[in-house]
Design an enzyme around this catalytic site. Structure first.
Site, short mmCIF file in Angstrom:
data_model
loop_
_atom_site.label_atom_id
_atom_site.label_comp_id
_atom_site.label_asym_id
_atom_site.label_seq_id
_atom_site.Cartn_x
_atom_site.Cartn_y
_atom_site.Cartn_z
N TYR A 69 0.85 -1.20 0.00
CA TYR A 69 0.00 0.00 0.00
C TYR A 69 0.89 1.25 0.00
O TYR A 69 0.66 2.18 -0.78
CB TYR A 69 -0.93 -0.02 1.21
N HIS A 99 1.41 4.14 -3.09
CA HIS A 99 1.19 5.57 -2.88
C HIS A 99 2.47 6.38 -3.06
O HIS A 99 2.41 7.52 -3.50
CB HIS A 99 0.55 5.82 -1.51
N TYR A 123 -3.70 16.35 1.38
CA TYR A 123 -4.31 15.03 1.58
C TYR A 123 -3.30 14.12 2.27
O TYR A 123 -2.19 13.92 1.77
CB TYR A 123 -4.70 14.48 0.21
N TRP A 150 -7.34 3.42 -10.72
CA TRP A 150 -6.62 3.44 -9.43
C TRP A 150 -7.33 2.54 -8.43
O TRP A 150 -6.69 1.76 -7.73
CB TRP A 150 -6.49 4.86 -8.90
N TRP A 151 -8.65 2.65 -8.36
CA TRP A 151 -9.39 1.80 -7.43
C TRP A 151 -9.22 0.33 -7.76
O TRP A 151 -9.05 -0.50 -6.86
CB TRP A 151 -10.87 2.18 -7.42
#
Length: 104
Positions: free
Chosen positions: A18, A22, A41, A76-77
Site C-alpha cells: 500500500y 502511494h 491530503y 486506481w481503485w
C-alpha cells in the site's frame, strides 16, 4: 474550504505494498485530484487494526463527487482493490469521521 476525514480498511499483510503504491502515485491521478479541488491530503495507518485514517481539504468549488466516474480514478481503485476493503466497482469502503475538535 472544508476538511473531510474518513476511515478505510487494509487487508492483512499489505501495508508495505500500500505504501509503495502511494509512493509511486500516478501523476495523472495526482493531477486529477488537484483539479477536483482536493489538496493537503494525508493518510495515516493504525498498525494494530490496519485502519487507514484519511484527511483532506476541499476547495469550495470542488468536484470530488465527479471522481467515481472518471476512468483514471476507476483504474486506481482497481489497482488498489486487492489491498483493501472495497465496494462493488472497487471503490474503497469509507467510514466518515466527524470533527470533534480543531485548533488553528
Amino acid at each position: 474550504m472544508s476538511i473531510h476525514a474518513f476511515k478505510m480498511q487494509l487487508k492483512p499483510g499489505v501495508v508495505d505494498e500500500y505504501r509503495k503504491r502511494h509512493d509511486e502515485i500516478w501523476p495523472e491521478l495526482s493531477n486529477l485530484l488537484s483539479q477536483a479541488g482536493i489538496y493537503d491530503y494525508s493518510i495515516f495507518l493504525d498498525e494494530g487494526t490496519l485502519s487507514l485514517f484519511a484527511v483532506l481539504k476541499l476547495r469550495d468549488e470542488n468536484q470530488r463527487d465527479a471522481l467515481p466516474g472518471h476512468p483514471v480514478m476507476q483504474r486506481w481503485w482497481d489497482h488498489m482493490a486487492p489491498l483493501m476493503e472495497v465496494q462493488p466497482g472497487s471503490q474503497p469502503k469509507e467510514w466518515p469521521l466527524p470533527l470533534l475538535f480543531h485548533m488553528d
